[in-house]
Motif scaffolding. Structure first.
Motif, PDB file in Angstrom:
ATOM      1  N   THR A 273     -78.277 -59.818  11.220  1.00  0.00           N
ATOM      2  CA  THR A 273     -79.119 -58.604  10.868  1.00  0.00           C
ATOM      3  C   THR A 273     -78.630 -57.789  12.195  1.00  0.00           C
ATOM      4  O   THR A 273     -78.136 -57.858  13.028  1.00  0.00           O
TER       5      THR A 273
ATOM      6  N   GLY B 204     -80.747 -54.621  12.784  1.00  0.00           N
ATOM      7  CA  GLY B 204     -81.710 -53.591  13.207  1.00  0.00           C
ATOM      8  C   GLY B 204     -82.503 -53.412  11.829  1.00  0.00           C
ATOM      9  O   GLY B 204     -82.033 -53.646  10.468  1.00  0.00           O
ATOM     10  N   ARG B 205     -83.773 -52.829  11.910  1.00  0.00           N
ATOM     11  CA  ARG B 205     -84.538 -52.669  10.642  1.00  0.00           C
ATOM     12  C   ARG B 205     -83.831 -51.954   9.615  1.00  0.00           C
ATOM     13  O   ARG B 205     -84.272 -51.921   8.639  1.00  0.00           O
TER      14      ARG B 205
ATOM     15  N   TRP C  50     -79.125 -56.459   5.585  1.00  0.00           N
ATOM     16  CA  TRP C  50     -78.743 -57.999   6.042  1.00  0.00           C
ATOM     17  C   TRP C  50     -77.404 -58.220   5.481  1.00  0.00           C
ATOM     18  O   TRP C  50     -77.207 -57.719   4.272  1.00  0.00           O
TER      19      TRP C  50
ATOM     20  N   ASN D 262     -82.718 -54.568   3.758  1.00  0.00           N
ATOM     21  CA  ASN D 262     -83.367 -55.269   4.793  1.00  0.00           C
ATOM     22  C   ASN D 262     -84.918 -55.410   4.364  1.00  0.00           C
ATOM     23  O   ASN D 262     -85.673 -54.481   4.115  1.00  0.00           O
TER      24      ASN D 262
ATOM     25  N   GLN E  99     -87.144 -56.234   6.047  1.00  0.00           N
ATOM     26  CA  GLN E  99     -88.082 -55.587   7.298  1.00  0.00           C
ATOM     27  C   GLN E  99     -88.277 -54.204   6.747  1.00  0.00           C
ATOM     28  O   GLN E  99     -89.479 -53.583   6.786  1.00  0.00           O
TER      29      GLN E  99
ATOM     30  N   LYS F 115     -82.842 -64.607  15.085  1.00  0.00           N
ATOM     31  CA  LYS F 115     -84.230 -64.208  14.218  1.00  0.00           C
ATOM     32  C   LYS F 115     -84.629 -63.017  14.672  1.00  0.00           C
ATOM     33  O   LYS F 115     -85.294 -62.876  15.850  1.00  0.00           O
ATOM     34  N   PRO F 116     -84.965 -61.995  13.931  1.00  0.00           N
ATOM     35  CA  PRO F 116     -85.300 -60.690  14.230  1.00  0.00           C
ATOM     36  C   PRO F 116     -87.050 -60.723  14.720  1.00  0.00           C
ATOM     37  O   PRO F 116     -87.690 -61.852  14.008  1.00  0.00           O
ATOM     38  N   ASP F 117     -87.519 -60.228  15.493  1.00  0.00           N
ATOM     39  CA  ASP F 117     -88.853 -59.950  15.803  1.00  0.00           C
ATOM     40  C   ASP F 117     -89.588 -59.556  14.357  1.00  0.00           C
ATOM     41  O   ASP F 117     -89.031 -58.632  13.605  1.00  0.00           O
TER      42      ASP F 117
END
Length: 224
Positions: free
Chosen positions: A86, A88-89, A93, A106, A108, A143-145
């Motif tokens: 990943t 960034g939002r 991905w 993505n 998110q 793993k992203p927030d």
């Protein structure tokens, strides 16, 4: 077994295998959503599943909404495998399954749109979006927030499910229930508006028809 019956079994088996390949992506997603729905049953004050809401771009489909005393949570379920990187939002991905590389929208960013649709219908109410990973995917660069496992989701909802829901939040929830659609006409309109949605509808229809014909041929072949 007579020659005609043998041919029916062979053709039927071929059609069923081809149909299952066509239907697999849709079935995998539906299984993932069912797993989340089952796991979080009873958590939060109320839940909505697989709904469609209007937004500034037309219609958007939301996997799960959960009402809690602290606000409304928007959940997007993904049943992924392999290694996922990943960036960034707003960046895609990148998924690796063995040597195969796939660029994926993505989730998110996808769920950000869902959150905005909910916020529009629930002004002034806290809304948070989470992505649920229920497959065995790994994140080598972290793993992203905002991306949770099913266990992490259940723990978070239990922590937040304390106290009473305020009248403002409850009013917003009622507005969301009123605006949400689940009928087939709306679902078809939503799918038709998505990039590649028309192909997805045709793929699903072809898969179902092939499965029906293939199964009928198998039954006839074995009966013969």
């Amino acid at each position: 077994m007579a020659l005609n019956a043998s041919i029916a079994v062979i053709v039927g088996g071929f059609l069923d295998i081809a149909a299952l390949k066509l239907l697999y992506p849709m079935a995998k997603g539906q299984v993932g959503e069912w797993r989340v729905r089952s796991a979080i049953s009873g958590l939060g004050e109320a839940q909505l599943h697989d709904i469609i809401l209007p937004d500034d771009r037309g219609l958007t489909q939301i996997d799960h909404l959960v009402l809690t005393p602290t606000g409304i949570f928007v959940l997007e379920t993904k049943n992924y495998t392999g290694k996922i990187y990943t960036y960034g939002r707003r960046k895609d991905w990148v998924q690796y399954i063995g040597r195969r590389k796939n660029a994926m929208h993505n989730p998110q960013d996808q769920n950000y749109r869902h959150r905005k649709a909910v916020e529009h219908l629930a002004p002034g109410v806290p809304v948070q979006d989470w992505v649920l990973m229920i497959g065995d995917a790994q994140f080598p660069n972290g793993k992203p927030d905002g991306v949770l496992t099913l266990r992490e989701l259940k723990q978070a909802l239990r922590r937040l499910d304390a106290g009473d829901v305020s009248p403002q939040i409850m009013q917003a929830w009622r507005a969301l229930k009123t605006a949400s659609k689940t009928d087939m006409v709306t679902r078809k309109a939503h799918l038709w508006s998505l990039p590649g949605g028309q192909f997805g509808m045709i793929r699903s229809l072809m898969g179902k028809v092939m499965l029906f014909i293939g199964t009928a041929l198998l039954v006839a072949g074995f009966a013969g």
